[in-house]
Design a protein around this motif. Sequence first.
Motif, PDB file in Angstrom:
ATOM      1  N   GLY A  93       0.802  -1.225   0.000  1.00  0.00           N
ATOM      2  CA  GLY A  93       0.000   0.000   0.000  1.00  0.00           C
ATOM      3  C   GLY A  93       0.831   1.269   0.000  1.00  0.00           C
ATOM      4  N   ASP A  94       0.346   2.290   0.715  1.00  0.00           N
ATOM      5  CA  ASP A  94       1.027   3.589   0.754  1.00  0.00           C
ATOM      6  C   ASP A  94       2.413   3.496   1.369  1.00  0.00           C
ATOM      7  OD1 ASP A  94      -1.165   4.723  -0.425  1.00  0.00           O
ATOM      8  OD2 ASP A  94      -2.028   5.505   1.440  1.00  0.00           O
ATOM      9  N   GLU A  95       2.589   2.573   2.325  1.00  0.00           N
ATOM     10  CA  GLU A  95       3.912   2.408   2.955  1.00  0.00           C
ATOM     11  C   GLU A  95       4.934   1.936   1.925  1.00  0.00           C
ATOM     12  OE1 GLU A  95       3.748  -0.122   6.339  1.00  0.00           O
ATOM     13  OE2 GLU A  95       2.383   1.165   7.468  1.00  0.00           O
ATOM     14  N   LEU A  96       4.518   1.033   1.044  1.00  0.00           N
ATOM     15  CA  LEU A  96       5.426   0.541  -0.002  1.00  0.00           C
ATOM     16  C   LEU A  96       5.761   1.662  -0.984  1.00  0.00           C
ATOM     17  CD1 LEU A  96       6.999  -1.684  -1.423  1.00  0.00           C
ATOM     18  CD2 LEU A  96       4.882  -2.387  -2.549  1.00  0.00           C
ATOM     19  N   LEU A  97       4.758   2.419  -1.393  1.00  0.00           N
ATOM     20  CA  LEU A  97       5.004   3.532  -2.318  1.00  0.00           C
ATOM     21  C   LEU A  97       5.965   4.546  -1.716  1.00  0.00           C
ATOM     22  CD1 LEU A  97       1.458   4.311  -3.815  1.00  0.00           C
ATOM     23  CD2 LEU A  97       3.363   3.132  -4.924  1.00  0.00           C
ATOM     24  N   ALA A  98       5.783   4.851  -0.418  1.00  0.00           N
ATOM     25  CA  ALA A  98       6.668   5.809   0.255  1.00  0.00           C
ATOM     26  C   ALA A  98       8.082   5.268   0.326  1.00  0.00           C
ATOM     27  CB  ALA A  98       6.141   6.108   1.658  1.00  0.00           C
ATOM     28  N   PHE A  99       8.222   3.975   0.654  1.00  0.00           N
ATOM     29  CA  PHE A  99       9.552   3.392   0.749  1.00  0.00           C
ATOM     30  C   PHE A  99      10.256   3.417  -0.613  1.00  0.00           C
ATOM     31  CE2 PHE A  99      12.193  -0.423   0.043  1.00  0.00           C
ATOM     32  CZ  PHE A  99      13.258  -0.086   0.865  1.00  0.00           C
ATOM     33  N   ALA A 102       9.942   7.998  -1.806  1.00  0.00           N
ATOM     34  CA  ALA A 102      10.094   9.205  -0.987  1.00  0.00           C
ATOM     35  C   ALA A 102      11.552   9.554  -0.716  1.00  0.00           C
ATOM     36  CB  ALA A 102       9.351   9.014   0.335  1.00  0.00           C
ATOM     37  N   GLU A 103      11.825  10.846  -0.620  1.00  0.00           N
ATOM     38  CA  GLU A 103      13.178  11.301  -0.293  1.00  0.00           C
ATOM     39  C   GLU A 103      13.527  10.921   1.151  1.00  0.00           C
ATOM     40  OE1 GLU A 103      15.516  12.596  -2.182  1.00  0.00           O
ATOM     41  OE2 GLU A 103      14.225  12.533  -3.949  1.00  0.00           O
ATOM     42  N   LYS A 104      12.490  10.889   2.030  1.00  0.00           N
ATOM     43  CA  LYS A 104      12.690  10.486   3.414  1.00  0.00           C
ATOM     44  C   LYS A 104      11.471   9.686   3.853  1.00  0.00           C
ATOM     45  CE  LYS A 104      14.118  12.266   7.942  1.00  0.00           C
ATOM     46  NZ  LYS A 104      14.403  13.470   8.748  1.00  0.00           N
ATOM     47  N   THR A 105      11.713   8.519   4.449  1.00  0.00           N
ATOM     48  CA  THR A 105      10.598   7.647   4.815  1.00  0.00           C
ATOM     49  C   THR A 105      11.004   6.726   5.964  1.00  0.00           C
ATOM     50  OG1 THR A 105       9.002   6.047   3.942  1.00  0.00           O
ATOM     51  CG2 THR A 105      11.262   5.846   3.183  1.00  0.00           C
ATOM     52  N   ILE A 106      10.032   6.034   6.527  1.00  0.00           N
ATOM     53  CA  ILE A 106      10.313   5.009   7.536  1.00  0.00           C
ATOM     54  C   ILE A 106      10.812   3.767   6.823  1.00  0.00           C
ATOM     55  CG2 ILE A 106       9.296   3.530   9.306  1.00  0.00           C
ATOM     56  CD1 ILE A 106       7.278   5.764   9.846  1.00  0.00           C
ATOM     57  N   LEU A 107      11.926   3.228   7.276  1.00  0.00           N
ATOM     58  CA  LEU A 107      12.563   2.094   6.605  1.00  0.00           C
ATOM     59  C   LEU A 107      12.061   0.769   7.156  1.00  0.00           C
ATOM     60  CD1 LEU A 107      16.234   3.447   6.537  1.00  0.00           C
ATOM     61  CD2 LEU A 107      14.515   3.599   4.731  1.00  0.00           C
ATOM     62  N   ALA A 111      16.521  -7.955  10.377  1.00  0.00           N
ATOM     63  CA  ALA A 111      17.015  -8.716  11.525  1.00  0.00           C
ATOM     64  C   ALA A 111      18.216  -8.017  12.159  1.00  0.00           C
ATOM     65  CB  ALA A 111      17.386 -10.129  11.088  1.00  0.00           C
ATOM     66  N   GLY A 112      18.172  -7.857  13.489  1.00  0.00           N
ATOM     67  CA  GLY A 112      19.292  -7.257  14.217  1.00  0.00           C
ATOM     68  C   GLY A 112      19.192  -5.766  14.394  1.00  0.00           C
ATOM     69  N   SER A 113      18.173  -5.128  13.765  1.00  0.00           N
ATOM     70  CA  SER A 113      18.036  -3.670  13.910  1.00  0.00           C
ATOM     71  C   SER A 113      17.068  -3.356  15.036  1.00  0.00           C
ATOM     72  CB  SER A 113      17.533  -3.053  12.597  1.00  0.00           C
ATOM     73  OG  SER A 113      16.230  -3.498  12.310  1.00  0.00           O
ATOM     74  N   ASP A 114      17.297  -2.238  15.698  1.00  0.00           N
ATOM     75  CA  ASP A 114      16.456  -1.834  16.825  1.00  0.00           C
ATOM     76  C   ASP A 114      15.659  -0.581  16.481  1.00  0.00           C
ATOM     77  OD1 ASP A 114      17.460  -3.873  18.456  1.00  0.00           O
ATOM     78  OD2 ASP A 114      19.224  -2.654  18.975  1.00  0.00           O
ATOM     79  N   GLY A 115      14.379  -0.584  16.877  1.00  0.00           N
ATOM     80  CA  GLY A 115      13.555   0.618  16.761  1.00  0.00           C
ATOM     81  C   GLY A 115      13.221   0.996  15.336  1.00  0.00           C
ATOM     82  N   VAL A 116      12.489   2.112  15.212  1.00  0.00           N
ATOM     83  CA  VAL A 116      12.070   2.626  13.908  1.00  0.00           C
ATOM     84  C   VAL A 116      13.142   3.574  13.378  1.00  0.00           C
ATOM     85  CG1 VAL A 116      10.337   3.982  12.689  1.00  0.00           C
ATOM     86  CG2 VAL A 116       9.638   2.417  14.511  1.00  0.00           C
ATOM     87  N   LYS A 117      13.515   3.374  12.128  1.00  0.00           N
ATOM     88  CA  LYS A 117      14.547   4.216  11.524  1.00  0.00           C
ATOM     89  C   LYS A 117      13.989   4.927  10.302  1.00  0.00           C
ATOM     90  CE  LYS A 117      18.632   1.615  13.017  1.00  0.00           C
ATOM     91  NZ  LYS A 117      19.867   0.936  12.588  1.00  0.00           N
ATOM     92  N   GLU A 118      14.479   6.146  10.105  1.00  0.00           N
ATOM     93  CA  GLU A 118      14.106   6.901   8.918  1.00  0.00           C
ATOM     94  C   GLU A 118      15.320   7.047   8.003  1.00  0.00           C
ATOM     95  OE1 GLU A 118      12.442  10.633   9.988  1.00  0.00           O
ATOM     96  OE2 GLU A 118      10.426   9.804  10.295  1.00  0.00           O
ATOM     97  N   GLY A 119      15.038   7.207   6.729  1.00  0.00           N
ATOM     98  CA  GLY A 119      16.126   7.385   5.770  1.00  0.00           C
ATOM     99  C   GLY A 119      15.562   7.626   4.381  1.00  0.00           C
ATOM    100  N   PRO A 120      16.436   7.770   3.387  1.00  0.00           N
ATOM    101  CA  PRO A 120      15.948   7.971   2.017  1.00  0.00           C
ATOM    102  C   PRO A 120      15.212   6.738   1.509  1.00  0.00           C
ATOM    103  CG  PRO A 120      18.328   7.617   2.042  1.00  0.00           C
ATOM    104  CD  PRO A 120      17.900   7.759   3.459  1.00  0.00           C
TER     105      PRO A 120
END
Length: 519
Positions: A93-99, A102-107, A111-120
């Motif tokens: 949906g919209d999350e896939l389109l943003a990923f 978008a110039e900046k989005t929630i990534l 596995a092994g990553s902590d928390g919510v990260k933002e990036g290009p």
Amino acid sequence: MAKRRQAADAPVTTAQKLGALLKSARDIMRKDKGLNGDLDRLPLLTWLMFLKFLDDHEQTAETKAVLARKPYTPTIEAPYRWRDWGANDALTGDELLAFVSAEKTILPKVAGSDGVKEGPGLIPYLRKLSGSNDPKRQVVGEVFGGVINRMESGFLLRQIVIKVNDIHFGSSDEIHTLGHLYESMLKEMRDAAGDSGEFYTPRAVVKFMVAALNPRLGEAVLDPACGTGGFLVEAFAHLEQQARKGKAEDIKRLQVGSIFGQEAKPLPYMLCQMNLLLHGLDAPAIDKGNSLEKKITDITDAERVDVILTNPPFGGEEEDAIKNNFPAERQTKETALLFLQLIMRKLKMPPKPGRAAVVVPNGTLFGDGVCGRIKTDLLKNFNLHTIVRLPNGVFAPYTSIPTNILFFDRSGPTTDVWYYELPLPEGRKQYTKTSPLQFEEFAGCLAWWPAREENDRAWKVPAAELLANGCNLDRKNPRAKADMEHLPPEQLVESILAKEARIAALMGEIKELLAEGAK
């Protein structure tokens, strides 16, 4: 009933499976309002397959590195690898389109990553790789330099991603089959392109030119206007047949230093990369940009190649800055003539002279002025040994301009120019999109090629005679019936006026007869 059951139980071939998969993906794309025809659909499918292809190869390489206890640096980092988002069905949906865009989005989480990260987003991240020092990353960055996701539905996009995820690029059988399917899609895109039909040279013409030039393993093959890579794919397949199985030296020669190309337009550039990857070239050496941008006198011996196969754009014009890269007496805006000069310059010199096969329009044969000066150079300093005259409609319906193939090398001046006129099949007036030229129709020419004799289709003209007549290479078959298509303009005008005068005379005679009958 038994026969029906047997057919139903028959195993599905790789071609059938992949063909059905690609058809299904394209059917899904037709539902999206943001995509307008195959000129939008094929690029989208291409860059998705490109990322899946790359990740499959990266995973294989990473596994080998781990087993060999060697460090491994991926071309694409998490969470932008296909396995991180392409195989993650929850991202839609919209999350896939943003990923994706978008110039900046929630990534996506990995596995092994902590928390919510933002990036290009994916495409902005991939574009930035063009500034990397790593050659593979640079290629990826350049490929995605012109990519735009036009899909409006993230749910439909996810459905397509699921289809692409079912392609296994680790299977040589699937890659080989997909390569052929991809070629057919490129042809369909050519058919959809209309006036932009420069994407595709008929396969029969490509195969003939490669067979006639016969590039050898260890030689460097170039297409300076490679489009979607038709000539390079065919040349690679030709060289691949010469590589001995299991011989590391042959494989290295094939994969490194054999195939080179350049393409100015972003879409064909991306399609070419994918085309070559699918046909087995691990790291295509395709430059992005206009081959004419470099000053022709600055080309060095190191940049020269053994073989050039190309169908450069014709009918177009270049800007003044490009024109100024050529000697003053040979400056022109006509693209075809600029490419012809570039090709001549890029061929290796003796003791191992380079050779070329180039598609040109009829205008190049009879043109004078700058065109005449270029042809004088071609006859005096190169061996223009063969001109194959193609029949009407080879590039129909995109152009009706008669075309020819020039074959020349750098072995020395031309003594004689051989002409070979390829006939239309009996009963045909021209080729069409639905009834194109077939490779088998070149069989007579290829049989004649190594042991030449004059016949109803082949004749030769001394270079001295051509030079004495202003380098008009537009010579008719002396044994053929009169053919208006290949006459120079001045002869066409004379012929038309003579026929009109004859028609007027006949009409006068008919009028007199009618007048006498009325008495």
